[in-house]
Each structure stands twice: as C-alpha cells, then as structure tokens.
Write an enzyme that holds these catalytic residues in place. Structure first.
Site, PDB file in Angstrom:
ATOM      1  CG  ASP A 316      56.653  30.549  23.512  1.00  0.00           C
ATOM      2  OD1 ASP A 316      57.467  30.099  24.313  1.00  0.00           O
ATOM      3  OD2 ASP A 316      56.909  31.475  22.721  1.00  0.00           O
ATOM      4  CG  PHE A 384      44.210  46.017  36.420  1.00  0.00           C
ATOM      5  CD1 PHE A 384      44.030  45.012  37.358  1.00  0.00           C
ATOM      6  CD2 PHE A 384      45.478  46.211  35.888  1.00  0.00           C
ATOM      7  CE1 PHE A 384      45.093  44.220  37.755  1.00  0.00           C
ATOM      8  CE2 PHE A 384      46.545  45.427  36.275  1.00  0.00           C
ATOM      9  CZ  PHE A 384      46.355  44.426  37.209  1.00  0.00           C
ATOM     10  NE  ARG A 389      48.966  41.451  41.607  1.00  0.00           N
ATOM     11  CZ  ARG A 389      49.118  40.399  42.416  1.00  0.00           C
ATOM     12  NH1 ARG A 389      49.451  40.583  43.669  1.00  0.00           N
ATOM     13  NH2 ARG A 389      48.928  39.187  41.964  1.00  0.00           N
ATOM     14  CB  VAL A 390      41.469  44.997  42.594  1.00  0.00           C
ATOM     15  CG1 VAL A 390      42.093  44.009  43.560  1.00  0.00           C
ATOM     16  CG2 VAL A 390      41.605  46.426  43.103  1.00  0.00           C
ATOM     17  CB  SER A 391      39.568  46.172  37.524  1.00  0.00           C
ATOM     18  OG  SER A 391      39.138  44.870  37.183  1.00  0.00           O
ATOM     19  CE  LYS A 402      37.479  41.254  36.143  1.00  0.00           C
ATOM     20  NZ  LYS A 402      37.225  42.661  35.852  1.00  0.00           N
ATOM     21  CG  ASP A 525      56.664  36.737  20.287  1.00  0.00           C
ATOM     22  OD1 ASP A 525      57.377  36.532  21.284  1.00  0.00           O
ATOM     23  OD2 ASP A 525      55.425  36.846  20.360  1.00  0.00           O
ATOM     24  CG  ASP A 529      61.400  34.238  22.758  1.00  0.00           C
ATOM     25  OD1 ASP A 529      61.550  33.593  23.804  1.00  0.00           O
ATOM     26  OD2 ASP A 529      60.321  34.743  22.416  1.00  0.00           O
TER      27      ASP A 529
END
Length: 687
Positions: A316, A384, A389-391, A402, A525, A529
C-alpha cells in the site's frame, strides 16, 4: 513514546542453557530422536561402540579398549551437541511463550442481551463466552476475548500483547475495529462482539507459534532432510561394504586386518552430513524467534519459508511507502496575489484544524515566517463537513476557507467572486507532481493553492533498490488517480503501480502474478483486503486491522507497521541463506575429513593410501579420534550462527552463491585441516 519490547533471550543465557542441557539428554530417547534420522544413526553408532567397549574390556588390549571408549564417548557427545542446539532454540521460544502466558487470564465479562449500552447484562467468566456474544467493556476493564467493536470508540492499552507502550484507538466500523483479549480499555466504553472460542484466541495462537517445537517443517526443510537421508543411506551402504572388501583384501594380501567395527562406525559418522543434520532444526526455529524479536508473529512456518522465495511485493502507498499523513510543502499564490496573504489566510483557515494536514500547514507557516502562528481573538471556526468539503474561520467579518479545488471553485462564484484563469494550471501541476492541492480563499477571492505532499519514508527508495538487486519486483497499490500514483511511484522508485485500486483489482493482480510463476507477498489491514491476503503466498496483516484481515493472513505484525513486510522478506531469505551456508560448510567439512579418516581406516591393507595423509597425522588411531572429536566440536561452535542467522546481503543469486561458496565452502574446507591436525598433535602427545 518509548517502545516496550519483549525480553530478549541470548543464546547463552544461563537459565536457557541449563534447560537446554536437560533437554538434550531427554532427546536421547530414540522415540524422539527418530525425528532426526541422521543423528539417530549416530546414536545407534554410539550404542554399538559402547557395547564394543565393554566387551573389549575383557577381550581386547588396553589400548584398543581405550580407543573404542573414546570414540564411543565422542559419538555420544555428537548426539548431545545436536540435541543441545535444538533444545536451545526451542527454549528461547518457550521462554517467550511463558512471558505471553502471563497475559492470558480469565476475567469477568459483562454479557449483553442486545446491542445497546443500556441493555440488560449478566456477568460471566471470559472462558464461558462464545462467538457472537456481545460484551460491554468500560474504562479500566480488561477486554475478555478477541472480537470486533460494534458500538462506540475507546482508547486501548495493548502493551501486554504487542509490547507497544502507546495506547491505540479502537472504534466501530472501518479498519480499526479488532480488539484482542487481555488488553485494557483506558478511556470510554465499547460493545464488543466476540469472534473466537476460548482457547483459540489470537494470544493462544501466538503462544503456540512462538513455541518453536510445535512448528511444522517447511517444504525446503523437508527437501533438505530427504537429501540428508539419501546421503546417509549412501554412506551407510559404502561403509557396510568396506568390511567384506577389507576382509577379502587382508586375506588375499596376507597383510593388515579388516576394518574394526569401531573404525567403521567412526568412518560412517565422519562421512555422513552430521553437521547440517544437527543444526537444521535449530535454524528454522531460530527464524521464527528472530521474527518475534521484531514483534512479528508467523502463524505458519511455511510463511517464513515462502517469504524467502518471494519475488513480487505488493505494498500500500499510504503508511507503507509514505508516512501516511500528507504534509504541507509549499504555498502557491495565483497571479495577482501575494504569498504573504496566502500564508495568512492558510493560517487562519487551519488554526483549529486538528488533522495532521492542518497541523503541517501551521508548521510550514512558522518555518516560512519564523513566527509562531497566532489566531486573533473572537475568531469563529468553520469545521470541515462532507457536504461542503471546506473548512476555515471567520475573523472580524472576513471568512477564510480552504478545501478541495472543485468545492472552492463552486463556492466562490456563488458568493459573487471569480475563479482566477491560472488556478487550473496550478492545481493540475501539483496533482501531476504527486501532490494534493488545497485551494484557499478569502471571502470572494481565491488567493492560491497549498501543496500537500505525500512524504516518503526515510530510506524507502534505497530499500526498494536493494530488493531490485536481488530480483524482487515492487508494486505500489493505491486508490489515488493514475497521475498522482505515477508521480509517487517514480519518486519512491517502485517498479510498478496499480492506481484507483479496489478489492477485486488487488485480488486479480495477485492471481495474474501467481499464474506467471511468481511468489507474491502483500500487506493489508481492512476487511476489503481479506480476499487478497488469503490469495497471497505471504500475507501480512496489521494487528490493528479487522478480524477478517487477521484471519486471512499467515503473519501478524504486532506493531501494525506495513513496512515490516520488507523485514519479513529479509528474515525469510536469512533462513534460506543460513541453511544453504551451513550445508555448504558441512559438505566442505566432510571432504576434508576424508583425508584424515579413510587413509587411517584402510592404510594397513592398502599402504598406497598413505599418500592421502596430507596432514601427516601421527597414527591411524589418533587420526580417527581427531576426526571424530572435530566432527562433534564443530556443532556447538556453529550454534551461534544457526541461531543468529547469516546476515542478508542484497545481491543477485549468482553473486550470493559465489559469496557463500567462498566464505562457508572455503571455511568448511580449511577448518577441518587445522582443527584435526591440532587435535592429532594433542592426542599424540597425551597417548
């Protein structure tokens, strides 16, 4: 925080040595010795010569009886030294298992009637729990059994199991839901669904596996044992035919005497591959012990062996190749805006951001300005959310935001602002460089972009280069888009990559690679997987992963450090190298002994064989005794190498073969000449 490690057990620790000495005597039982047929043959030789010694006390001369007795003594010591090597390696595993058993205790469990914190509960012993039972574990309580968190989140101390002093978070959902019985909840409370029967927990499996005596033999080890048996059978046949041939020659020539039973037994023991046969069990057990020293538990001896043959590694990206948390690397203002204004807006929008990315932005501002970031009083922080999708933050009526490029470029026009024409170019440039762009805005104005970068782990590129030199291909697996994946892959130096990977993509890649004849290793993990882990030849699950991932794996990393896959491969190769090196030494060692014992055994009948006495040994008796003593002493002298292993050196197979041939082949050839000659001088002087 300081790491707590399991106690290390040195090869010559007094307690372990005492137990190994007792064990080496107990292993003289033929029913146990039959597991090592070569040494069983030596033990039978010891029995025969011992009987000959006692018979000879009344019929033979004192000198002949002494010779037979000394040969018999050293044959028994040869077997004891072999048993000691195996008992010592087993003892180290059992000592570790004893330390783990201290963590396995029966504790009270609060079994719930249904999945709710306020559900009725009755107290039972942890030994009465069965898979599917729901238990409530509160602060300062011990988790009563292996399971998965299905409600809540808690801080858990796993030091008793993993040796890790820092507590970890275990929570419902995701890839951090598995908990291990015997660990302690430090804060909060959780509901755990039990997944294992009593006596079959992860801790029980660990205890069983670290006790090296219980491991199964690997295919390579079995193949080597078959080779040793074949060589033993050949030498047994050769020695068995020497007596009639020597008896016929003695009667035909009228000189000399047929080889005695003592000489024939000594000849067989020196010709047979006793050195590697004595050390072979210790090598495999010691390999599992070296893994455990690194907080890695192999649930199968075959997994370690397979690790030595791995030629494709699937890793990964996040947490394995990179540090796992993106770091702010640069502030990139758009045209018409200053870097200082961009940094100020980045600071204010990130001051309350507790994520690793947010903290790295503050650290970069401090690095660029030399001033500790400070937030003005009265600031209101904007957390957020998945929807926006901003903070950011609002200070004195001004908002600083941002977020993802598409989120900011959608929000700013809604507020009456415009998207700078060069923003797309800067965002795409960061993405093509393998970074993540975060766009920063002040009210209706876009100021620029923060370059978040995946930071490679120190030395990871060099480790991949080492693996490439020994023919192992590395493949990075990531959910990133192909552009980002290609940039990270190039920087890390991996041979290939799989971008936008989903669970079925991983499984398909492993199957296709195996169909091409490769041995594949991978880490994982998460529950997603598990299919790929079950398919891989070497499957390393993280201890903090989900129960399905741990059950699908054949190796568990207690530290949950995916980069240990590289260590596992190295240890697997160390085991193969150790076995090959000591086999080379053993065969070369036997070649030298031929020049000592064959002339001594048959020179009375065939005087021409005296030319082979290139060591100029004093007498046939001293030559034979010196060879037998050296054959016994070389075993304990090699025990430290068998336990510590031959250090892995990244190099092509041809160079590795030449290296071992020079070091251990030449060493095995020269050492007996020196050792046997020295023993002969000592014996000749005493006798």
């Amino acid at each position: 925080m300081a790491r707590k490690r399991y106690p290390r057990f040195g090869a010559l620790e007094p307690g372990l040595v005492h137990e190994a000495l007792v064990g080496s005597v107990l292993k003289l039982d033929p029913r146990r010795q039959i597991e090592n047929p070569v040494m069983l043959a030596v033990e039978i030789g010891g029995i025969v010569t011992t009987a000959g010694f006692f018979v000879g006390l009344s019929t033979a001369t004192g000198e002949q009886s002494l010779f037979t007795g000394l040969v018999s003594l050293w044959l028994w010591l040869t077997v004891l030294f072999s048993n000691f090597a195996e008992s010592l390696s087993e003892g180290r595993g059992k000592a570790r298992a004893a330390s783990l058993r201290q963590s396995r205790t029966s504790v009270p469990a609060r079994r719930l009637a249904r999945e709710a914190f306020d559900a009725p509960a009755n107290e039972v012993a942890s030994s009465d729990l069965r898979p599917g039972d729901l238990v409530l574990v509160k602060e300062s309580e011990i988790i009563p059994g292996d399971g998965e968190v299905i409600r809540g989140a808690a801080l858990v101390n796993e030091a008793a199991i993993t040796g890790e002093s820092a507590p970890v978070v275990r929570e419902a959902g995701g890839d951090r839901s598995a908990v291990t019985g015997g660990t302690t909840v430090l804060a909060n409370e959780i509901i755990v669904r039990v997944t294992t029967e009593p006596g079959r927990t992860f801790l029980d499996r660990m205890i069983a596996m670290v006790e090296g005596a219980e491991r199964r033999k690997t295919p390579n080890e079995v193949a080597l044992e078959i080779l040793l048996l074949a060589l033993t059978a050949v030498f047994l046949a050769v020695v068995g035919n020497i007596y009639p041939v020597s008896a016929y020659s003695a009667s035909f020539t009228g000189s000399g005497a047929p080889a005695s039973l003592t000489v024939l037994v000594a000849l067989f023991v020196c010709l047979a591959p006793t050195t590697i046969a004595a050390l072979l069990p210790a090598i495999g057990i010691a390999g599992m012990d070296r893994l455990f020293q690194r907080n890695i538990v192999a649930l199968s001896g075959r997994a370690i062996e397979a690790a030595g043959d791995v030629n494709v590694l699937l890793l990964d990206k996040t947490g394995t190749i990179t540090l796992g948390n993106r770091q702010a690397a640069e502030f990139v203002p758009v045209e018409g805006q200053s870097r200082d204004e961009l940094m100020q807006a980045s600071l204010l929008s990130s001051y309350a951001d507790e994520t690793p990315e947010g903290r790295s932005i503050l650290a970069l501002v401090r690095e660029k300005t030399g001033v500790a970031p400070a937030c003005p009083p009265g600031a209101r922080f904007i957390p957020f959310s998945a929807a926006t999708r901003v903070s950011g933050a609002e200070c004195d009526g001004t908002s600083y935001l941002k977020g993802a490029a598409d989120a900011i470029t959608r929000l700013v026009p809604e507020r009456g602002g415009a998207v700078p024409p060069d923003l797309a170019t800067k965002v795409n440039g960061i993405a093509s460089a393998g970074g993540t762009p975060l766009v920063v805005a002040r009210d209706r104005t876009i100021l620029g972009v923060i370059f978040l970068k995946d930071i490679l782990k120190t030395g990871i590129r060099e480790r991949f280069a080492d693996l490439r030199r020994i023919g192992i291909r590395t493949v990075m697996i990531t959910g990133d888009n192909p552009l980002t994946a290609a940039a990270i892959a190039a920087e890390a130096g991996v041979d290939d990559y799989l971008a936008e990977a989903k669970p079925d993509d991983k499984l398909r890649l492993i199957r296709e690679t195996q169909d091409e004849g490769y041995m594949v290793a991978m880490t994982g993990d998460g529950t997603n997987d598990a299919p790929a882990l079950a398919q891989a030849d070497v499957a390393v699950a993280m201890n903090n992963g989900t129960q399905p991932a741990r059950e699908a794996a054949n190796i568990i990393d207690l530290d949950s450090d995916p980069t240990k896959l590289l260590d596992i491969v190295e240890i697997g190769k160390e085991i193969l190298m150790t076995r090959g090196a000591l086999t080379t030494f053993s065969i070369a060692n036997d070649i030298a002994k031929y020049f000592a014992i064959i002339p001594a055994a048959l020179v009375g009948i065939y005087p021409q064989l005296a030319i082979l006495n290139i060591m100029d040994l004093a007498t046939p008796q001293s030559a034979i005794l010196s060879a037998v003593i050296f054959n016994a002493l070389v075993i304990p002298l090699l025990i430290p190498i068998a336990l510590a292993g031959v250090r892995f050196k990244p190099m092509p197979a041809s160079r590795l073969f030449a290296y071992n041939l020079v070091i251990f082949g030449l060493g095995g050839l020269v050492a007996p000449f020196i050792g046997i000659k020295a023993l002969d001088l000592l014996i000749a002087g005493v006798l």
